[in-house]
Design an enzyme around this catalytic site. Sequence first.
Site, PDB file in Angstrom:
ATOM      1  N   TYR A  72       1.240  19.880  -1.678  1.00 54.16           N
ATOM      2  CA  TYR A  72       0.540  20.795  -0.775  1.00 54.16           C
ATOM      3  C   TYR A  72       0.401  20.191   0.618  1.00 54.16           C
ATOM      4  O   TYR A  72       0.684  20.846   1.630  1.00 54.16           O
ATOM      5  CB  TYR A  72      -0.834  21.118  -1.362  1.00 54.16           C
ATOM      6  CG  TYR A  72      -1.647  22.095  -0.549  1.00 54.16           C
ATOM      7  CD1 TYR A  72      -1.245  23.410  -0.390  1.00 54.16           C
ATOM      8  CD2 TYR A  72      -2.853  21.691   0.039  1.00 54.16           C
ATOM      9  CE1 TYR A  72      -2.007  24.311   0.343  1.00 54.16           C
ATOM     10  CE2 TYR A  72      -3.615  22.584   0.769  1.00 54.16           C
ATOM     11  CZ  TYR A  72      -3.197  23.893   0.919  1.00 54.16           C
ATOM     12  OH  TYR A  72      -3.959  24.779   1.652  1.00 54.16           O
ATOM     13  N   LYS A 101       1.693  21.356   4.403  1.00 53.00           N
ATOM     14  CA  LYS A 101       0.778  21.601   5.512  1.00 53.00           C
ATOM     15  C   LYS A 101       1.003  20.631   6.673  1.00 53.00           C
ATOM     16  O   LYS A 101       0.769  20.976   7.838  1.00 53.00           O
ATOM     17  CB  LYS A 101      -0.674  21.528   5.026  1.00 53.00           C
ATOM     18  CG  LYS A 101      -1.059  22.693   4.115  1.00 53.00           C
ATOM     19  CD  LYS A 101      -0.877  24.033   4.811  1.00 53.00           C
ATOM     20  CE  LYS A 101      -1.428  25.182   4.014  1.00 53.00           C
ATOM     21  NZ  LYS A 101      -1.308  26.488   4.721  1.00 53.00           N
TER      22      LYS A 101
END
Length: 248
Positions: free
Chosen positions: A157, A161
Amino acid sequence: MTTASSTPRRVALVTGGSGGIGRAVVERLAADGFAVAVHYAGNKDRAEALVEEIAAAGGRAVAVAGDVADEKAMEAAFDAVEATFGGVDVMVNTAGIMVLSPVATLDLDDLDRMIRTNVRGTFVVSQQAARRLRDGGAIINVSTSVTRTQLPTYGGYVASKAAVEGLTLILARELRGRDITVNTVAPGPIATPLFLEGKDEETVAAFSKAAPLERLGEPRDVAESVAFLAGPARWVNGQVLFTNGGLA
């Protein structure tokens, strides 16, 4: 589906606008006088219900659909907003997915899903915004404070990002001369279904004590930062705004 009749001064398109942080952003921008396009990928009923709520409060809104990673779908979404409201001034990218796992055991199909939505999706929507936002506008992406706190299980994740943050910093400089700001909001732990899913009470309680304010953030806390960047913050550009209650 559209609501109300007066011509607004500014128009915002919010991806993932029908739930969680996206919904709070839509509600806040509508309260600030924006006409708002509520983007959804799969939940048409929830998006249209939000549009009706904005109408009942005297605002203007439209629901638009599409896969954020599909350039044709996003081109059509921008077309629909321009046809309804005359243009787009603010683009807010809240659409995203999160799968938590140690790097060693992360299913690569899950990694591909996160990269497709979080990286390609943000890139596709930002590309359309760079081409089509009216001068004086704002592009606001969403990252995470875990790019700084480096918590285990967030590797895939955070990788997605971190790419969003890098894209933001470059695009801000590429849009020189347009008076368009490009920034990223990086929330800390926020009480949304995306964050709470799969976490037991002990884990949630630990997160709620991590920041000096000793609570989880609420979607409206992030919406406040987005509203700042969408409105008065014209001298904030090419930045990552950590909205996390002081989380180190």
